[in-house]
Every structure is written in C-alpha cells, then in structure tokens.
Design an enzyme around this catalytic site. Structure first.
Site, PDB file in Angstrom:
ATOM      1  N   LYS A 168       0.866  -1.195   0.000  1.00 27.69           N
ATOM      2  CA  LYS A 168       0.000   0.000   0.000  1.00 27.69           C
ATOM      3  C   LYS A 168       0.896   1.235   0.000  1.00 27.69           C
ATOM      4  CE  LYS A 168      -4.357   0.930   2.147  1.00 27.69           C
ATOM      5  NZ  LYS A 168      -5.207   1.038   0.962  1.00 27.69           N
TER       6      LYS A 168
HETATM    7  N1  PMP Z   1      -7.213  -2.784  -3.372  1.00 27.72           N
HETATM    8  C1  PMP Z   1      -6.815  -1.513  -3.189  1.00 27.72           C
HETATM    9  C2  PMP Z   1      -6.067  -0.835  -4.294  1.00 27.72           C
HETATM   10  C3  PMP Z   1      -7.075  -0.855  -1.982  1.00 27.72           C
HETATM   11  O1  PMP Z   1      -6.672   0.408  -1.801  1.00 27.72           O
HETATM   12  C4  PMP Z   1      -7.787  -1.519  -0.974  1.00 27.72           C
HETATM   13  C5  PMP Z   1      -8.103  -0.812   0.314  1.00 27.72           C
HETATM   14  N2  PMP Z   1      -7.100  -0.977   1.262  1.00 27.72           N
HETATM   15  C6  PMP Z   1      -8.210  -2.844  -1.214  1.00 27.72           C
HETATM   16  C7  PMP Z   1      -7.878  -3.441  -2.429  1.00 27.72           C
HETATM   17  C8  PMP Z   1      -8.928  -3.620  -0.163  1.00 27.72           C
HETATM   18  O2  PMP Z   1      -8.056  -3.967   0.885  1.00 27.72           O
HETATM   19  P1  PMP Z   1      -8.561  -4.142   2.365  1.00 27.72           P
HETATM   20  O3  PMP Z   1      -9.674  -5.109   2.322  1.00 27.72           O
HETATM   21  O4  PMP Z   1      -7.394  -4.650   3.110  1.00 27.72           O
HETATM   22  O5  PMP Z   1      -9.014  -2.809   2.837  1.00 27.72           O
END
Ligand code: PMP
Length: 317
Positions: A168
């Site tokens: 991220k």
């Molecule tokens: N893909 C992206 C690009 C994201 O930014 C997120 C949000 N964090 C997700 C998928 C979903 O991840 P999570 O379920 O861990 O929030």
C-alpha cells in the site's frame, strides 16, 4: 458539466477532525500534525499507509483485524525499503491509545502512515528521516449507495515490475486516482482496472469477487492486486459457509455474464455491483451469495462473537 459542478462545490473537507493525532511517538493536537513542504513523500510518493475501521458498539469500539493491518503496513515499508523504528506492535498500541485520547466511540476510520520526511531531493533518500503518524476520524460509508455502477477503466493497473500493487504505497494511488476520476466524470461509482495481461485486477480501492452458478472467483495475488484483508476475510467466511471460492484469472467478459459481482475493502465493506459498463449484472439486484456474505461480515466486524473470529476484533475500551 454537472459532475464537474458537483466536484467544485465540494471544497469543504469531508473529514471531521478529532482532537489529537499521533506523530513520531507523541500524541499531539490535530492542528499541530503538520509536515514541511519539502517532505520527500509529498513530492515522490515515498510513503506507505493503511486504512483500518473501528466500529462503535454502545460505549465500546471494536477494531477489525488491527494486527493484520499493521503487519501489512510494515511489509509495505519493507517493499519500499523505508525503514521505521516502530514495530507493528508499538504502532498498534499507539493506535489504541490515540482512540482513547480522543474518546472516540463511534464508527471510525484509522489512517496510519509511514513516510520519508524532510531532508533533500535525492531520490535514493539514504539517511533521510522517516516519519510515522496515525490519524483517526469518524467515518460511516465510503459509497453513498447500496449498489454500485462500475466501469472498466481505460487505465491499466500498475504491476509488480513498476511499483508493486501488493504494497500500500502512497505513489501507487496515482494510478487509482486516475481511474477513479475518469469513472466519476463519466457518471460511475467506481472503476475496475485490467492488469497488464488484460485480466481484471481490482477496483481503485477494493478487491473484486464474481459469482456464477453458485461458484465464487476472485483474481489471484499475481493479478496485480492488493492482498486485501477484507478479501481474505470473505474467502474464509465463504468457505465456512460451504461456498466454493477460487483464486484465478477473471476476464472482463465474465463480469457481463456473472450472476453477482461485489467489491470488498475496509472502507467500502462488501459493496454489491449492479451494473458493469452499464450492463446489468444478473437480475440487477443484490444477489443471495453477496447478501449472506455481507450479513456475516457485518456481524463479525461488529464483534458478534457467536460466529467465532473473536481474534479478528480488538476491543478499545
Ligand atoms: N485494493 C486496493 C487498491 C485498496 O486500496 C484496498 C483498500 N485498502 C483494497 C484493495 C482492499 O483492501 P482491504 O480489504 O485490506 O481494505
């Protein structure tokens, strides 16, 4: 243009401030949480962050998969070669203590960030300071409606040899922002991006699941996706419900013939998709599998221990 007008009118910050933020080991006033203009991360995207949800439960607050989020944060930092002196455990403690300092007991969003600070303009950032901060604020819904109209973006999802989507990384989100703005200007709620192989990767801030004939599929880790914590939660829940889930390539056209499509993300929750490229998905209503996963997920995040998974929930007070 109507859409542009709406965007221009929304110049007020959407975020409701809280009293305190946490920065580099200290709890300080929200207004004092500032950074110098020449912060490396501001110019080059050299930071990593997380998005975590807290759910108010009476006078308590439950945080969903706190440890997993901080573990992913530290791993994202490792991918970027950004060093931090804080461990996941220390940041978790800081996060809990910040919520308590703000006496926050309603649904909230937690945003930890680790980034390269102020020093100079060397892209290699060797010996540059690394900053760490956590911000919490009240938060209800990312999407304002219960069923989404999505499109396939004209932008390709970035991929591992460019900047790894499994981390991220702040800079990665320029890719998401391009796709999201294009979608919004064309009247869609969200964009899905294709990866370099032309397969479905994910939404701009969510993973995707497709249901056809009772079987659930989601793009695999190699499909240029973030290793979503909600995605992982849904795969586990589905298997507990005796539903078949496979991680595999998903083609664009599969979305047009799917019975159900939904997105998963910390901010978005489980978000049913009702149309893709203006084509109706299934019968155009929230499907039964999406509905039961959504119900199970809502129960678990709100700390309904009878479903098991109490290890996923951290009580703040
Ligand atoms: N893909 C992206 C690009 C994201 O930014 C997120 C949000 N964090 C997700 C998928 C979903 O991840 P999570 O379920 O861990 O929030």
């Amino acid at each position: 243009m109507v859409v542009e007008l709406e965007m221009n009118e929304r110049h007020k910050p959407e975020i409701q401030k809280t009293e305190f933020v946490w920065m580099n080991g200290k709890t300080i006033a929200w207004e004092d949480g500032n950074i110098p203009l020449m912060t490396h991360a501001l110019h080059y995207g050299t930071g990593v962050f997380e998005g975590i949800r807290g759910y108010g439960q009476g006078s308590n607050m439950f945080i969903f998969r706190l440890e997993d989020h901080f573990e992913r944060l530290i791993n994202s930092a490792r991918v970027c070669d950004i060093e931090t002196k804080y461990t996941a455990k220390e940041l978790m403690e800081a996060c809990l203590s910040l919520i308590r300092s703000n006496d926050l007991r309603e649904d909230c969003y937690i945003r930890p960030i680790i980034f390269v600070g102020f020093s100079g303009i060397n892209l290699g950032f060797i010996n540059y300071p690394t900053e760490a901060a956590i911000i919490v604020f009240p938060f209800k819904h990312y999407f304002s409606k219960p069923g989404l109209d999505v499109c396939i973006s004209s932008w390709t999802r970035l991929y591992d040899p460019v900047t790894p989507p499994l981390a991220k990384i702040c800079g990665n989100y320029v890719n998401s922002v391009f796709a999201k703005r294009e979608a919004a200007k064309n009247g869609y709620d969200e964009a899905l991006m294709l990866n370099a192989q032309g397969k479905i990767s994910e939404g701009t801030g969510e993973n995707i699941f497709v249901v056809r004939k009772g079987r659930i599929a989601t793009p695999a880790m190699g499909a240029s996706i973030l290793d979503g914590i909600t995605r992982n939660t849904i795969m586990e829940l589905a298997r507990e419900m005796q539903l078949e889930v496979v991680e595999r390539d998903v083609g664009r056209s599969e979305l047009y013939v799917a019975d159900e499509v939904f997105l998963t993300g910390t901010a978005a929750g489980i978000a049913p998709v009702l149309t893709v490229d203006r084509r109706q998905v299934g019968d155009g209503k929230v499907g039964p599998i999406t509905k039961s996963l959504l119900e199970g997920y809502s129960q678990i995040v709100q700390g309904n221990m009878s479903l098991g998974h109490d290890d996923w929930v951290t009580k703040v007070y």
